[in-house]
Structure formats: structure tokens, C-alpha cells
Enzyme design. Structure first.
Site, mmCIF file in Angstrom:
data_model
loop_
_atom_site.group_PDB
_atom_site.id
_atom_site.type_symbol
_atom_site.label_atom_id
_atom_site.label_comp_id
_atom_site.label_asym_id
_atom_site.label_seq_id
_atom_site.Cartn_x
_atom_site.Cartn_y
_atom_site.Cartn_z
ATOM 1 N N THR A 99 35.655 5.885 -18.387
ATOM 2 C CA THR A 99 36.654 4.747 -17.986
ATOM 3 C C THR A 99 36.171 4.154 -16.612
ATOM 4 O O THR A 99 36.249 4.747 -15.616
ATOM 5 C CB THR A 99 38.065 5.116 -17.765
ATOM 6 O OG1 THR A 99 38.639 5.476 -18.995
ATOM 7 C CG2 THR A 99 39.074 3.969 -17.168
ATOM 8 N N LYS A 174 41.481 -0.369 -22.291
ATOM 9 C CA LYS A 174 41.639 1.040 -21.783
ATOM 10 C C LYS A 174 42.635 0.699 -20.278
ATOM 11 O O LYS A 174 43.455 1.555 -19.948
ATOM 12 C CB LYS A 174 40.362 1.668 -21.316
ATOM 13 C CG LYS A 174 40.582 2.960 -20.565
ATOM 14 C CD LYS A 174 41.458 3.964 -21.341
ATOM 15 C CE LYS A 174 41.778 4.964 -20.665
ATOM 16 N NZ LYS A 174 40.634 5.931 -20.513
ATOM 17 N N LYS A 242 42.107 6.925 -10.014
ATOM 18 C CA LYS A 242 40.637 6.179 -10.134
ATOM 19 C C LYS A 242 41.005 4.752 -11.312
ATOM 20 O O LYS A 242 40.497 3.618 -11.032
ATOM 21 C CB LYS A 242 39.586 6.997 -10.797
ATOM 22 C CG LYS A 242 38.310 6.333 -10.812
ATOM 23 C CD LYS A 242 37.728 5.928 -12.243
ATOM 24 C CE LYS A 242 38.053 7.102 -13.373
ATOM 25 N NZ LYS A 242 37.652 6.587 -14.627
#
Length: 302
Positions: A99, A174, A242
Site C-alpha cells: 500500500t 485502497k 502509514k
């Protein structure tokens, strides 16, 4: 052809180690590389071959899958001196299942293209459970012909496989997923706090609400862990933060206010301030305990 496809797999963390094993069990020859050597040794025990660098992985593979921590990690294993592109031949397909930002993905795809390498971004959702059971949701960006070529690999790792658009689209979807995961997580821990302070049995509350309009993955999978005192990571606070950083940076570029996402980010920062980086995201419950002066996680839990 699919059963003879040679697969390179880079990144044997909580998600990657199960995903790689599922590919091997589906009949694909696997060559692995991981920065921590002990994880490669564990993979060798179930049948994987070990490479000494991402470059060597690419030299022996038709498709290389990467799933590592953050954008700099992807850039290192792909474009570094001993990276995938250093060992890639024309026609290799690179599938990044990490990701990272959609912008970084598009830049990597351009670099890969100059080497004759095709690239798909294919981030996943479903946590450690989905990785183990091969039921991940996979959001894919890239060319349809490249997706068709590697579709059998995705089918060995996931159940909900969706082509979202051109390169970078998978990462955008995502990001949407992580926005909703963060807000569902906050809703779950607030509900637990409210129920506990009101004197309601937490397990009964979970049993009822998971079957109604309030149901979510977090409620079904993480709330029972909280009640048992299990804050071990299926997905860590560090990596959730993150992901939310990527979301909020992109939202700033778009001049888009994301009030709830920013709130979750700040609350998880409190978890980090108390040493919870490696705990599961549901350790957000600790912040609610402090704010509301309520004990939710059993005292013999973590």
C-alpha cells in the site's frame, strides 16, 4: 501455461508469508526474498526457493510480486542496485501488492515500462485472516491484458478481485478502503466503551450488532479480540498510520477535508505515543479507556 508460471515473491511479513504459501499450494513454483533472512528459512521449509536479492528473484521469475512496508521500501526492492528491474527481462510482470501512494505507483510503472516490464498495482484488504484463508479483496490498477495473464495468481490469494482502472487506480481504491476501515474502527471502540460504561454485556452487544446495519469487518473480527484482551496485530498501528498518512497527503493535494480520517489518525498517534506501534489497530481501545475512564480490555490481557 498458468501452472508453469514462475513466481517471485518479495516480502514475507504478516500478510506476505501466507500469500506466498497459498501460491505454492496452488501449484506455482515460488522464489522468495525478504530482508529478514529467518522468514526466508521458514518459507524454504514449506517448499519455496530462496534468492539472495530482488535482482535474483526477477532473473528466475515470470511474475514478481512485492508486498513490503512503505514507498521507500518498494522503490528500494524495485529500482535499487540489486532490485527487480536490475534482473528483469522484457515481458516480466511486476505486481506491487503493497500500500503506497498512487502517484509513486505511476512513477514506478513508468520506470518499469522503460525496461520492458509491465506493472500492476494490486493492494489488498482482509488482514492476516484473509491472507491465511486466501480470501483477500484485491484492488487492481493496470492494463486488462496484464491482469488476465496473472489472474490465476490473484485467484490463489483472494476472492474479491476487481480491476479498478489504469495504473494507480488500485491504490486509490485502497485509500478509500483505509478511510472506511479507520472510521469503522473508531465506531467499534466507541460502541464498546459506551456499552461497558452502561453496564451492558460486551459479547451480547457484539452478537446483536454484527447482524444489523451497524455490522462491519472491525466489529466482527476485532471487537471479539478486544473483549478477550488480545491486542496482537492482524494489522499494526504502525502500518495503519502509514496508510492514513498517504490518504491525508492525497486529500491535501485534492483540497478535500477528511475530518473523520484525521481524527482517527490523531487518536492512533496517542497509541503510538504510549508505545503501541506494533500492536493491532484495535489497540485504539486503550485511548477510549483513558478518555472515558473505563476498563474494557481484561486486566490479564496485553
Amino acid at each position: 501455461m498458468a501452472e508453469k508460471m514462475r513466481v517471485g515473491f518479495i516480502g514475507l511479513g504478516i500478510m506476505g508469508r501466507s500469500m506466498a504459501r497459498n501460491l505454492y499450494q496452488a501449484g506455482f513454483p515460488i522464489t522468495v526474498w525478504n530482508r529478514t533472512a529467518s522468514r526466508m528459512e521458514a518459507a524454504q521449509e514449506w517448499g519455496a526457493k530462496r534468492a539472495e536479492s530482488p535482482q535474483e528473484v526477477a532473473q528466475t521469475s515470470d511474475v514478481v510480486i512485492t508486498i513490503v512496508g512503505d514507498t521507500p521500501d518498494v522503490e528500494e526492492v524495485v529500482t535499487g542496485p540489486k532490485g527487480v528491474l536490475a534482473g528483469a527481462r522484457e515481458g516480466l510482470v511486476l505486481v506491487d501488492m503493497s500500500t503506497i501512494s498512487s502517484d509513486a505507483t505511476r512513477k514506478l510503472a513508468e520506470q518499469a515500462k522503460r525496461k520492458g516490464v509491465r506493472m500492476l498495482d494490486a493492494p489488498v484488504s482482509g488482514g492476516d485472516v484473509g491472507a491465511r484463508e486466501g480470501t483477500l479483496s484485491i484492488m487492481i490498477g493496470g492494463e486488462a491484458e496484464d491482469l488476465e495473464r496473472v489472474q490465476p495468481l490473484f485467484e490463489a490469494m483472494g476472492k474479491n478481485i476487481v480491476h479498478c482502472g489504469p495504473v494507480g487506480a488500485g491504490q486509490t481504491v485502497k485509500a478509500c478502503n483505509q478511510i472506511m476501515c479507520g472510521l469503522n474502527l473508531l465506531g467499534m471502540v466507541e460502541a464498546l466503551s459506551f456499552a461497558k460504561k452502561s453496564g451492558v454485556d460486551l459479547e451480547k452487544m457484539i452478537q446483536v450488532t454484527t447482524q444489523g446495519a451497524a455490522g462491519s469487518w472491525a466489529l466482527s473480527n476485532l471487537a471479539p479480540r478486544v473483549v478477550k484482551g488480545d491486542l496482537e496485530p492482524g494489522f499494526s498501528v504502525l502500518f495503519q498510520q502509514k496508510d492514513l498518512r498517504i490518504v491525508l497527503q492525497e486529500a491535501e493535494r485534492l483540497e478535500l477535508p477528511l475530518i473523520g480520517t484525521a481524527t482517527v489518525n490523531q487518536l492512533l498517534r496517542s497509541v503510538q505515543a504510549h508505545g503501541g506501534n506494533e500492536d493491532g489497530t484495535h489497540s485504539l481501545i486503550r485511548v477510549l479507556e483513558q478518555l472515558g475512564n473505563v476498563d474494557i480490555v481484561p486486566t490479564d490481557g496485553k
